[in-house]
Write a protein that holds these residues in place. Structure first.
Motif, PDB file in Angstrom:
ATOM      1  N   ILE A  66       4.553  -6.213   9.443  1.00  0.00           N
ATOM      2  CA  ILE A  66       5.105  -6.087   8.091  1.00  0.00           C
ATOM      3  C   ILE A  66       4.116  -5.400   7.160  1.00  0.00           C
ATOM      4  N   PHE A  67       2.838  -5.740   7.291  1.00  0.00           N
ATOM      5  CA  PHE A  67       1.825  -5.196   6.391  1.00  0.00           C
ATOM      6  C   PHE A  67       1.121  -3.960   6.959  1.00  0.00           C
ATOM      7  N   GLU A  68       1.562  -3.508   8.128  1.00  0.00           N
ATOM      8  CA  GLU A  68       0.938  -2.329   8.760  1.00  0.00           C
ATOM      9  C   GLU A  68      -0.567  -2.539   8.878  1.00  0.00           C
ATOM     10  N   ALA A  69      -0.943  -3.742   9.271  1.00  0.00           N
ATOM     11  CA  ALA A  69      -2.356  -4.135   9.300  1.00  0.00           C
ATOM     12  C   ALA A  69      -2.646  -4.904  10.588  1.00  0.00           C
ATOM     13  N   PRO A  70      -2.749  -4.200  11.711  1.00  0.00           N
ATOM     14  CA  PRO A  70      -2.880  -4.880  13.007  1.00  0.00           C
ATOM     15  C   PRO A  70      -4.165  -5.668  13.191  1.00  0.00           C
ATOM     16  N   GLU A  71      -5.189  -5.396  12.375  1.00  0.00           N
ATOM     17  CA  GLU A  71      -6.460  -6.093  12.517  1.00  0.00           C
ATOM     18  C   GLU A  71      -6.610  -7.254  11.528  1.00  0.00           C
ATOM     19  N   ALA A  72      -5.627  -7.458  10.654  1.00  0.00           N
ATOM     20  CA  ALA A  72      -5.748  -8.476   9.613  1.00  0.00           C
ATOM     21  C   ALA A  72      -5.883  -9.875  10.209  1.00  0.00           C
ATOM     22  N   ALA A  73      -6.689 -10.697   9.562  1.00  0.00           N
ATOM     23  CA  ALA A  73      -6.807 -12.115   9.925  1.00  0.00           C
ATOM     24  C   ALA A  73      -5.778 -12.892   9.127  1.00  0.00           C
ATOM     25  N   VAL A  74      -4.977 -13.713   9.803  1.00  0.00           N
ATOM     26  CA  VAL A  74      -3.840 -14.406   9.181  1.00  0.00           C
ATOM     27  C   VAL A  74      -3.953 -15.902   9.442  1.00  0.00           C
TER      28      VAL A  74
END
Length: 346
Positions: free
Chosen positions: A46-54
């Motif tokens: 959704i955020f186009e952020a494959p490396e984001a920590a969630v």
């Protein structure tokens, strides 16, 4: 006629169904459940952020305070507006979880300008051991007064923060409402606009109680995990948080609910324009309306069963104008809105 808060509405049926579906058998605990794996993948997409920590927590205060604690050192100051939730509604939780970081107020209301932010940052002398050091910038989207930062405003503010080497955190308790109002992508309103971390709200938009904390730079991941555990906000039966967020995101329910809430507020605002004595504080931009009415009209509305936020005592000078806050969520019905409007116009 309940317009007091979007915290008070029911769960969206899709969220309730997702929670019930998760309530069978055994799942790994503490956020290692397979539902959380799915949530993480959804947010990456959704955020186009494959490396984001969630990560997930149960309350907005935990999301804000733990995220800021990860971004700020105890000797730093967090730049925020006077009406920021972290300043007026969280009982010093950010100061507690950061270990004493100060809050420095920017502007005089719910929004800050680029010029105001620069001046406030400059007011703290860099390298002076006797004062607070410059720390994160905090923005709220939608603001506490129902206003929205445009993409241009966000770029200007985060540009100044980067100029001084400061991270920017977005309190997104009503993030979905801002997103659909701006008609942009989640990436455009966050990391592409210079936002380093976000609390993605679910509670106010159809969940039972869940917020996602997203760090677009995963370097903060391990520290946040430690702070969440040490701060007693790591759920053992984490699947019930994961399931809420999954039900919220699946099929765009979060956007559908936000559009419904904003549309309900627009319907209510349109009718309120026909109430002669009513004055808007500003034109509504999302799902909150701020306006003033004479006290005697508030008394009549309250006597008829209307529930909403009111600044001031209900008893007193009947002609004194008092500010009201009307909040719509996805579940408010047109009948409820029309009944309130009929009373307000009567």
């Amino acid at each position: 006629m309940y317009f007091a808060s979007d915290n008070s509405g029911p769960m969206h049926p899709a969220v309730a169904q997702a929670m019930m579906a998760s309530d069978t058998g055994f799942h790994p605990s503490y956020g290692t459940d397979p539902i959380m794996d799915s949530v993480r993948a959804q947010i990456h997409e959704i955020f186009e952020a494959p490396e984001a920590a969630v990560y997930l927590v149960a309350t907005g205060t935990a999301a804000n305070a733990l995220a800021l604690a990860t971004l700020a050192q105890p000797w730093e100051t967090v730049f925020c507006t006077p009406l920021a939730h972290i300043n007026v509604d969280e009982c010093h939780a950010p100061e507690f979880y950061t270990g004493g970081a100060k809050l420095s107020l920017v502007g005089d209301g719910d929004k800050m300008s680029a010029d105001q932010l620069r001046a406030r940052i400059e007011s703290w002398t860099k390298g002076d051991v006797h004062t607070s050091q410059r720390g994160p910038v905090q923005l709220t989207q939608v603001t506490e007064m129902g206003r929205i930062y445009s993409l241009d405003e966000l770029h200007a503010l985060t540009g100044i923060a980067r100029e001084y080497g400061l991270p920017t955190f977005m309190d997104g308790a009503r993030f979905a409402n801002a997103l659909v109002a701006l008609d942009c992508t989640p990436a455009e309103i966050t990391w592409k606009a210079g936002i380093d971390a976000l609390s993605l709200g679910g509670t106010k938009n159809g969940c039972a109680g869940v917020e996602a904390v997203i760090f677009f730079d995963p370097k903060h991941a391990w520290e946040f995990e430690l702070r969440r555990k040490r701060g007693a906000h790591l759920f053992s039966k984490h699947r019930y948080l994961s399931a809420q967020m999954q039900g919220y995101l699946d099929g765009g329910i979060w956007l559908e609910a936000a559009r419904a809430a904003n549309a309900n507020a627009a319907r209510l605002a349109s009718g309120l324009h026909d109430v002669p004595a009513l004055e808007f504080v500003q034109e509504p931009q999302a799902n909150m309306i701020f306006a003033t009415l004479p006290r005697h009209q508030h008394q009549r509305l309250r006597d008829a069963g209307a529930i909403y936020g009111l600044w001031g005592e209900i008893e007193g000078d009947p002609d004194e104008r008092l500010m009201m806050r009307l909040v719509c969520d996805w579940s408010i019905t047109h009948e409820m809105i029309d009944e309130f409007l009929a009373l307000a116009k009567g």
